[in-house]
Design a protein around this motif. Structure first.
Motif, PDB file in Angstrom:
ATOM      1  N   ASP A  49       1.177  -4.267   8.545  1.00 56.86           N
ATOM      2  CA  ASP A  49      -0.022  -3.165   9.098  1.00 56.86           C
ATOM      3  C   ASP A  49      -0.377  -4.533  10.727  1.00 56.86           C
ATOM      4  O   ASP A  49      -1.167  -3.507  11.289  1.00 56.86           O
ATOM      5  N   ASP A  68       1.294   4.247   1.391  1.00 62.25           N
ATOM      6  CA  ASP A  68       1.685   4.823   2.417  1.00 62.25           C
ATOM      7  C   ASP A  68       3.029   3.657   3.109  1.00 62.25           C
ATOM      8  O   ASP A  68       3.754   4.309   4.154  1.00 62.25           O
ATOM      9  N   HIS A  69       3.368   2.625   2.517  1.00 62.49           N
ATOM     10  CA  HIS A  69       4.726   2.201   2.578  1.00 62.49           C
ATOM     11  C   HIS A  69       5.640   2.021   0.886  1.00 62.49           C
ATOM     12  O   HIS A  69       6.695   2.227   1.632  1.00 62.49           O
ATOM     13  N   GLU A  71       1.011  -1.371   0.117  1.00 56.42           N
ATOM     14  CA  GLU A  71       0.196   0.538  -0.164  1.00 56.42           C
ATOM     15  C   GLU A  71       1.010   1.518   0.195  1.00 56.42           C
ATOM     16  O   GLU A  71       2.112   1.654   0.800  1.00 56.42           O
TER      17      GLU A  71
HETATM   18 FE1  FEO Z   1      -2.091  -1.620   4.424  1.00 57.91          FE
HETATM   19 FE2  FEO Z   1      -0.277   1.038   6.673  1.00 57.91          FE
HETATM   20  O1  FEO Z   1      -1.617  -0.285   4.773  1.00 57.91           O
END
Ligand code: FEO
Length: 401
Positions: A166, A84-85, A82
């Motif tokens: 996560d 955000d990473h 994702e």
């Molecule tokens: Fe599922 Fe922090 O990304």
């Protein structure tokens, strides 16, 4: 200047904190900010575990470069794609042409979807594969749907460090603190951890259970999630929360009352019910206005508490729209195994109660409806007030078992 912290002697947190982002995933408010965690291992080989969101990429690159101090970056381990990473993967690859990327087949597919050129640099791993970076041996464990299908976790079998993606994460910026024992987690973090889990991963409880089962076979000394504090003590506390949340078992016996009120009359009924409950000894009661409370908070509370009362005005001969939104979110996030009660209000054609009951019955799983809906016509009166009292008695009897 860097913002790194040691996790162990040769493992470092190199992530970043963001207080500027208002909505995580452009949906969930994060008034306490968020951290994007990445970890750098300096062994005979160097390995970076995950990258960070674009918003903190600059400090992340500075952190990693400062620690590498001219050494090559041999490996980039990607546990979760994702953005955000994963957003800074390309930046790492451009700066480190020597780096090989270790991840799952699905993750490599996603890297290409996002436009990252990883050709010739992939090391694809499957469940149980391992690699030695020198003193450290890392084992890779698939963790599909925690929270995307490509996800895996990595376990440092040498120092017993679980890189949990996560899993075990939380909203909230770290602001210098790193470990669970450097914060008062139960006072300051648990609500954000619950809101993070229930809204981000809550839908996938059985997959979280599968991961917990795998983790239970490991001797773990550190849990390094991609958001929030690193765990190095009190594992039972957070594992118990995850176990309950992922089995949809309430943490507490108590009552969540969510009301939808246009002019205050349904709100008055909700408050009357709360008073009646407290009078009967049920004081773990929490009342929220569905119009002014973010639905992520309501979802979090619906995972925490055993009983839910929905009090809704009728609107366009239907359920009040924000209440309908809450119902849909509960359905999508698999809220189940809860006891519900319903109060409806309408001045000329009360409909909401029947429609909410139908939704709970047909659209959600393992929901027990305590009573037929209580109907209010415009405002509480001598007919509906005793019904609120009777509802309070039924709820109290059910809660106080
Ligand atoms: Fe599922 Fe922090 O990304």
């Amino acid at each position: 200047m860097y913002t790194v912290r040691n996790v162990t002697e040769d493992l470092y947190w190199v992530g970043g904190n963001d207080h500027r982002l208002a909505l995580f995933e452009n949906v969930h408010p994060i008034p306490r900010g968020v951290s994007y965690n990445s970890y750098l291992l300096l062994d005979e080989k160097t390995a970076l575990f995950d990258t960070v969101d674009w918003s903190v990429c600059r400090e992340y690159l500075a952190n990693a470069a400062g620690l590498l101090n001219g050494r090559p970056l041999d490996y980039l381990v990607i546990n979760h794609m994702e953005p955000d990473h994963g957003a800074s993967i390309e930046e790492i690859l451009l700066r480190h042409p020597e780096t090989k990327v270790i991840s799952t087949e699905k993750a490599f597919m996603m890297m290409r979807q996002f436009g990252f050129d990883v050709d010739g640099r992939e090391i694809e791993v499957k469940e149980g594969d391992s690699m030695s970076f020198g003193r450290h041996t890392i084992v890779f464990v698939e963790a599909p749907m925690v929270h995307w299908p490509e996800a895996m976790v990595s376990f440092d079998a040498t120092d017993k460090v679980l890189f949990s993606a996560d899993g075990f994460g939380s909203f909230g910026a770290l602001d210098g603190k790193l470990f669970n024992d450097e914060v008062n987690f139960d006072r300051d973090w648990i609500d954000d951890a619950r809101r993070y889990y229930t809204n981000i991963v809550g839908k996938y409880g059985p997959f979280v259970q599968a991961l917990l089962k795998k983790a239970s076979t490991l001797e773990i000394k550190y849990i390094c999630p991609l958001h929030g504090p690193v765990w190095r003590s009190d594992f039972g506390y957070i594992i118990d929360k995850y176990d309950r949340w992922s089995r949809y078992v309430p943490e507490e016996r108590g009552v969540l009352i969510v009301y939808a009120s246009m002019y205050g009359n349904t709100e008055f009924a909700a408050q009357a019910l709360a008073s009646e409950l407290c009078r009967r000894g049920v004081t773990n009661v929490h009342v929220y206005d569905v119009s002014s409370t973010h639905v992520s908070q309501l979802i979090s509370e619906s995972f925490r508490l055993s009983h839910v009362v929905l009090a809704s005005v009728t609107y366009n001969l239907n359920i009040y729209p924000p209440m309908y939104h809450f119902l849909m979110e509960m359905k999508h996030l698999n809220v189940q195994n809860r006891t519900f009660a319903v109060i409806e209000n309408g001045s000329w054609a009360p409909q909401a109660g029947g429609l909410i009951s139908k939704f709970l019955d047909e659209e959600m799983r393992d929901i027990y409806l305590l009573e037929d809906p209580v109907t209010i016509t415009s405002a509480l009166n001598e007919l509906s007030s005793p019904e609120i009292s009777a509802l309070a008695s039924s709820i109290a009897e059910s809660v106080l078992v």
